[in-house]
Design a protein around this motif. Structure first.
Motif, short mmCIF file in Angstrom:
data_model
loop_
_atom_site.label_atom_id
_atom_site.label_comp_id
_atom_site.label_asym_id
_atom_site.label_seq_id
_atom_site.Cartn_x
_atom_site.Cartn_y
_atom_site.Cartn_z
N PHE A 86 8.33 -1.65 -3.43
CA PHE A 86 7.36 -1.98 -2.39
C PHE A 86 6.15 -2.69 -2.99
N LEU A 87 5.70 -2.23 -4.15
CA LEU A 87 4.54 -2.84 -4.80
C LEU A 87 4.83 -4.30 -5.14
N ALA A 110 14.75 7.77 -7.76
CA ALA A 110 14.81 6.91 -6.57
C ALA A 110 13.45 6.73 -5.92
N GLY A 111 12.67 7.80 -5.81
CA GLY A 111 11.36 7.69 -5.16
C GLY A 111 10.42 6.74 -5.86
N PRO A 112 10.15 6.94 -7.17
CA PRO A 112 9.28 5.99 -7.88
C PRO A 112 9.84 4.58 -7.92
N LEU A 113 11.17 4.46 -7.96
CA LEU A 113 11.79 3.13 -7.98
C LEU A 113 11.52 2.38 -6.67
N LEU A 114 11.64 3.09 -5.56
CA LEU A 114 11.34 2.45 -4.27
C LEU A 114 9.86 2.09 -4.18
N ALA A 115 8.99 2.97 -4.68
CA ALA A 115 7.55 2.68 -4.67
C ALA A 115 7.25 1.40 -5.46
N ALA A 116 7.88 1.26 -6.62
CA ALA A 116 7.67 0.06 -7.44
C ALA A 116 8.19 -1.18 -6.71
N ARG A 145 0.81 -1.22 0.00
CA ARG A 145 0.00 0.00 0.00
C ARG A 145 0.85 1.27 0.00
N LEU A 146 2.09 1.18 0.40
CA LEU A 146 2.94 2.38 0.43
C LEU A 146 3.01 3.10 -0.92
N PRO A 147 3.05 2.37 -2.06
CA PRO A 147 3.13 3.07 -3.35
C PRO A 147 1.98 4.04 -3.61
N MET A 148 0.80 3.83 -2.99
CA MET A 148 -0.33 4.72 -3.27
C MET A 148 -0.02 6.14 -2.81
N SER A 149 0.85 6.28 -1.80
CA SER A 149 1.21 7.62 -1.32
C SER A 149 2.56 8.07 -1.85
N MET A 150 3.28 7.19 -2.55
CA MET A 150 4.64 7.50 -3.00
C MET A 150 4.73 7.78 -4.49
N MET A 151 3.96 7.05 -5.29
CA MET A 151 4.18 7.08 -6.74
C MET A 151 3.84 8.42 -7.36
N GLY A 152 2.65 8.97 -7.03
CA GLY A 152 2.24 10.23 -7.64
C GLY A 152 3.20 11.36 -7.34
#
Length: 412
Positions: free
Chosen positions: A179-180, A171-177, A25-32
């Protein structure tokens, strides 16, 4: 942890699927926000960054309920893994296209593909419902999940923005992916707690959105989402106007912290009375809590006002999920929960867009009129649709919600 929350995890597998759900669920707050930070750093084009973020959100709003509908029919494992692979492939394409400065249209195609990301929160709530349906523990479980949502929105953006600015833009979107991938594949590996699928032959077809009660909840949460989207944008602008832009993250974290605190307490309560009345009271409280934002003149007062405003969020969300569980057929429960999240996502996109225009034309302080108006709309929709929430769902005869939970009423 208070004993009611500790009791949730007495069942085997609950700790594992809850932890996997948190990561997924973390990507929902990280990806955008990660995409906005990445693209703005790589290109300096904030307009492009915002348009890509909106594309991602609207794509998820359109695709998410369809994925959840397939989950209800075929099971979480069979549907979530392919959907996650599409989202991960699209995310990889977006990062590569942004890094290589490939054409804008390709960025938008990849952003749209990320919209196939599964609604992990709905999947976890469906597992809790399968375990504790008809018991007071389900109310506690929904409260716990609401707290987890708020923790994601406190931790996720800070991690995403921090990594993209301090390490490298992607780095941010990469970490979100990452976690997903870990969250979805770990969650779907846990077959023992996976809800039983309901094939079309037994499901009867049709969308969960055919439920009149669900239509009211989704419409109301579109207006509620506009509150959230507008508050985020206006608070950043307000802090910037007062010369402390970096403080916006702290102020918004307090907004989420208020919801966290209320969610923890709400999960311990066993409230009597009809849940639809509590829901309408919660929506009204959210709307009223926006009025003080129009009156504050500095950041400390704004922080206090937002913390207080946050107190009504989690209880309203918990009651909403209980109403979905009550009014939507079990064969379409995951889809029903995802529709609520979809309404929220669409509202966030609309609220942030309208708030940005108001800020540009009249300043940040005037921007708080957007969440105030959105709250009023939510209340009006809630009152107009209240009757639908009071009607028993088809095929749900003999059930009532008591003390915050649906319980079976057996007539001797």
């Amino acid at each position: 942890m208070p004993s009611p929350y500790r009791a949730l995890f007495a069942q085997p597998g609950t700790r594992a699927f809850s932890t996997a759900g948190f990561l997924g669920r973390l990507p929902m707050s990280m990806m955008g926000i990660g995409v906005v930070t990445m693209v703005s750093q790589l290109t300096g084009r904030y307009g492009l960054a915002g348009a890509l973020s909106a594309t991602l959100a609207l794509s998820a709003a359109a695709i998410g309920p369809q994925i959840s509908r397939l989950v209800d029919r075929h099971g979480q494992r069979r549907v979530l893994r392919p959907a996650a692979l599409v989202a991960l492939t699209s995310a990889a394409g977006l990062l590569l296209a942004a890094h290589r400065r490939w054409p804008d249209w390709l960025l938008f195609v990849c952003a749209g593909g990320i919209g196939s990301v599964p609604s992990v929160g709905a999947m976890v709530r469906a597992r809790w419902a399968a375990l504790y349906r008809g018991t007071p523990k389900l109310h506690t479980a929904y409260s716990f999940e609401s707290v987890v949502d708020e923790v994601c929105f406190i931790v996720g953006p800070i991690a995403s923005i921090g990594l993209s600015t301090a390490w490298f833009p992607e780095a941010g979107p990469l970490l979100a992916a990452s976690f997903l991938a870990v969250g979805v594949f770990w969650l779907t590996a846990q077959r023992a707690t996976e809800p039983e699928p309901h094939p079309r032959a037994r499901d009867g077809g049709g969308s969960a959105l055919r439920s009149g009660a669900l239509q009211v909840l989704v419409a109301t949460f579109m207006a509620t989402g506009a509150i959230f989207g507008a508050v985020d944008v206006v608070t950043v602008a307000f802090a910037d106007e007062h010369g402390h832009k970096a403080a916006a993250s702290v102020v918004l974290a307090l907004y989420a912290a208020g919801s966290c605190a209320a969610g923890v307490v709400f999960g311990l309560l066993r409230l009597a009375g009809a849940p639809e009345r509590r829901w309408l009271l919660g929506v009204t409280a959210m709307a009223v809590s926006m009025i003080p934002l129009l009156l504050v003149g500095n950041l400390p007062l704004l922080a206090v006002a937002l913390f207080v405003a946050g107190l009504s969020i989690a209880p309203t969300m918990v009651t909403t999920m209980s109403l979905v569980e009550e009014h939507v057929p079990r064969a379409r429960l995951t889809e029903g929960m995802t529709w609520v999240s979809t309404g929220l996502a669409v509202g966030i996109a609309l609220g942030s867009s309208v708030a940005g225009r108001v800020i540009d034309s009249a300043g940040a302080h005037a921007g708080y009129g957007v969440p105030a108006v959105s709250g009023a709309v939510a209340v009006v929709v809630g009152f107009l649709g209240y009757r639908r929430l009071r009607r028993p769902a088809a095929g749900r005869g003999g059930t009532v919600e008591q003390h915050g939970e649906r319980t079976e009423r057996h007539v001797a």
